[in-house]
Design a protein around this motif. Sequence first.
Motif, short mmCIF file in Angstrom:
data_model
loop_
_atom_site.label_atom_id
_atom_site.label_comp_id
_atom_site.label_asym_id
_atom_site.label_seq_id
_atom_site.Cartn_x
_atom_site.Cartn_y
_atom_site.Cartn_z
N THR A 195 39.04 89.94 33.63
CA THR A 195 38.48 89.68 32.32
C THR A 195 39.51 89.98 31.24
OG1 THR A 195 36.69 90.24 30.78
CG2 THR A 195 37.53 92.00 32.17
N GLY A 196 39.34 89.32 30.11
CA GLY A 196 40.12 89.63 28.92
C GLY A 196 39.22 90.05 27.78
N LEU A 246 36.59 95.55 29.04
CA LEU A 246 37.72 96.41 29.34
C LEU A 246 37.47 97.83 28.85
CD1 LEU A 246 40.67 94.00 28.48
CD2 LEU A 246 39.93 94.71 30.75
N GLY A 247 36.88 97.96 27.67
CA GLY A 247 36.52 99.29 27.18
C GLY A 247 35.48 99.95 28.06
N GLY A 302 33.19 81.94 29.89
CA GLY A 302 33.57 82.03 28.48
C GLY A 302 33.49 83.45 27.96
N ALA A 303 32.49 84.21 28.41
CA ALA A 303 32.35 85.59 27.95
C ALA A 303 33.35 86.52 28.62
CB ALA A 303 30.92 86.08 28.21
N MET A 304 33.78 86.16 29.82
CA MET A 304 34.77 87.00 30.51
C MET A 304 36.13 86.89 29.87
SD MET A 304 33.20 88.60 32.96
CE MET A 304 34.48 89.09 34.10
N ARG A 305 36.49 85.71 29.39
CA ARG A 305 37.78 85.49 28.73
C ARG A 305 37.53 84.81 27.39
NH1 ARG A 305 41.99 86.41 32.24
NH2 ARG A 305 41.44 86.53 34.45
N LEU A 345 29.31 90.83 24.81
CA LEU A 345 29.25 91.63 26.04
C LEU A 345 28.31 90.95 27.02
CD1 LEU A 345 30.07 94.24 27.52
CD2 LEU A 345 28.04 95.32 26.54
N PRO A 346 28.83 90.36 28.11
CA PRO A 346 27.95 89.73 29.11
C PRO A 346 27.17 90.80 29.87
CG PRO A 346 30.23 89.66 29.85
CD PRO A 346 30.26 90.22 28.46
N VAL A 347 25.88 90.53 30.09
CA VAL A 347 24.99 91.56 30.64
C VAL A 347 25.32 91.86 32.09
CG1 VAL A 347 22.59 92.15 31.12
CG2 VAL A 347 23.19 90.94 29.02
#
Length: 380
Positions: free
Chosen positions: A47-48, A53-54, A339-342, A353-355
Amino acid sequence: MTPLGAPGGTPAPAGRLRAPVASRANALHPGAWWLWALGLAVAASRTGNPLLLGLVVGVAGYVVAARRTDAPWARSYGAFVKLGLAVVGIRLVFSLLLGSPVPGAHLLVTLPEVPLPDWAQGIRIGGRVTAEQLVFALYDGLRLAALLICVGAANALANPSRLLKSLPGALYEVGVAVVVAMTFAPHLVQDVVRLRTARRLRGRPTGGVRALLRIGLPVLEGALERSVAVAASMDARGYGRTARVPAAVRRTTHVLTLGGLLGVCAGSYGLLAAQGAGYGLPLLVAGLLAAVAGLRLGGRRTVRTRYRPDRWGARAWLVAGSGVAVAALVTWSGAAVPGAMRPGVVPLTAPELPVWPALSVLVGLLPAFVAPVPEESVRP
């Protein structure tokens, strides 16, 4: 005194589920911590999204805070966090100075551009700096920082000497060499400090080339004496003696080990690349199995025993399995919301933030509840 709810001295069910205080008998296998950390690192590489990442960094930091001891190697986590922040800063500076292929409409500043020759086409020093360019560099730097912090968590939680002792027999010589080097390094530092203090008490200078030579020679002499003593003791204990194995077994070992390493490299590249998720995992698993088989066969030539070997118990399976589950779940759930991952930067939008990937990362908190509690954490 018998606890309530435990007649006859039998531990209560809640006591069985509670993580015990860490001791030599129930210490977690260091390889479990590395598998857990590598699982988080794989999830971070997929993921980006800065929010995900946090979350990965937060999970790693919480587990480290809950299960870290006061051993010297446990203090390395802070150094890896600082290194990760430095990587983010360096990535932003490079994006400012060297530009980026990402187009942008939000101009922030225009730096003086250095003219370059024709053979350096595609490279730019200075020029336009856009918000999209900096955000893209920030996302990229955060991903690398998260990978470094996951490795730092493994370093802070896994005992390095016990990890080296758990190496397979084929890597026994390498493990012994690393252990000896790790043992000699503190002695060298102590010798330097002792000699500098002695020269200072005698009123002699401790700086300069001449002082360095006068301090370095005794330090090297002491290191050579310790090396000879260690070599004699290792020879007396039979170090380096190997058993005879058939030539066919040796050739099979070489083929399996080399093929397994190539499979691990190709599989890791497939997992890290966005287009290689389909073949990356099968290649990685096949490479690991071949490498393990090669190491098992290679260990037949080593004649040795292990004193009090570390056991891979149920809690080690839970810790390692949580990391593997995080990597697998994030990879699987990320395919549903690519799309939510990158998140893109053109146009510039706030990341979401994807659930399901976020819930998958939270599985990595399991070691904070099942791993043995360090003795220092339960002292009054």
